[in-house]
Write a protein that holds these residues in place. Structure first.
Motif, PDB file in Angstrom:
ATOM      1  N   LYS A  13      65.952 -18.559  96.699  1.00 18.92           N
ATOM      2  CA  LYS A  13      65.614 -19.694  95.306  1.00 18.92           C
ATOM      3  C   LYS A  13      64.549 -20.416  95.618  1.00 18.92           C
ATOM      4  CE  LYS A  13      67.956 -20.208  91.069  1.00 18.92           C
ATOM      5  NZ  LYS A  13      69.020 -20.561  90.355  1.00 18.92           N
TER       6      LYS A  13
ATOM      7  N   SER B  95      66.255 -24.996  84.866  1.00 11.75           N
ATOM      8  CA  SER B  95      66.218 -25.084  86.147  1.00 11.75           C
ATOM      9  C   SER B  95      66.389 -26.424  86.648  1.00 11.75           C
ATOM     10  CB  SER B  95      64.838 -24.610  86.720  1.00 11.75           C
ATOM     11  OG  SER B  95      64.537 -25.043  87.876  1.00 11.75           O
TER      12      SER B  95
ATOM     13  N   HIS C 139      66.274 -27.747  95.942  1.00 12.58           N
ATOM     14  CA  HIS C 139      66.951 -26.784  96.060  1.00 12.58           C
ATOM     15  C   HIS C 139      68.041 -26.602  97.047  1.00 12.58           C
ATOM     16  CE1 HIS C 139      64.930 -24.057  93.007  1.00 12.58           C
ATOM     17  NE2 HIS C 139      63.711 -24.526  93.405  1.00 12.58           N
TER      18      HIS C 139
ATOM     19  N   GLN D  36      63.341 -21.903  80.736  1.00  9.62           N
ATOM     20  CA  GLN D  36      63.574 -21.589  82.309  1.00  9.62           C
ATOM     21  C   GLN D  36      63.490 -22.888  82.870  1.00  9.62           C
ATOM     22  OE1 GLN D  36      60.956 -19.035  84.292  1.00  9.62           O
ATOM     23  NE2 GLN D  36      61.787 -19.095  86.106  1.00  9.62           N
ATOM     24  N   GLN D  37      62.445 -23.710  82.514  1.00 10.08           N
ATOM     25  CA  GLN D  37      61.898 -24.924  83.178  1.00 10.08           C
ATOM     26  C   GLN D  37      63.228 -25.959  82.897  1.00 10.08           C
ATOM     27  OE1 GLN D  37      60.114 -25.700  85.635  1.00 10.08           O
ATOM     28  NE2 GLN D  37      58.925 -23.829  85.795  1.00 10.08           N
TER      29      GLN D  37
END
Length: 122
Positions: free
Chosen positions: A95, A33, A86, A29-30
């Motif tokens: 998010k 991301s 973001h 996930q990291q």
């Protein structure tokens, strides 16, 4: 040191211990991301280290409140950077909201301990 500060420090320490560990451990996930945000993977590792330094400051802040203030500032700035990443990636507000909320909590820890920051080891 106030009860509020201790509770918020503990919450932040747990959050950043998990987040920093997943970044340093290369959790899928990291990795995804950071790729989505257009950030290099070496920056993920640096971010994990920055978060662990913040955790150390929060824990030391139980004994030296000035360190909790510095850690709150350190982590607050880090999370503001996350919010900006973001925004740059044009992510929906949902998010970036968690990063914003965590930044606010870190800044509250900073404010609660600001008077002790001039002499952090007292």
């Amino acid at each position: 040191m106030t009860i509020v500060s201790i509770v918020l420090q503990s919450l932040l320490a747990l959050l950043f211990l998990a987040a920093g560990g997943s970044k340093l451990g290369g959790a899928k996930q990291q990795v995804e991301s950071f790729r989505h945000l257009g950030l290099p993977q070496w920056f993920r590792v640096i971010t994990g280290l920055v978060q662990y330094i913040g955790v150390a400051g929060l824990i030391a802040g139980y004994f030296f409140p000035g360190l909790a203030g510095w850690a709150g500032l350190w982590l607050g700035v880090t999370m503001i950077g996350a919010c900006l990443a973001h925004i740059r990636a044009k992510d929906p507000i949902g998010k970036s909201l968690p990063a914003f909320v965590i930044a606010v909590i870190a800044i509250v820890v900073f404010i609660l301990n600001i008077n002790a920051m001039a002499n952090p080891f007292a």
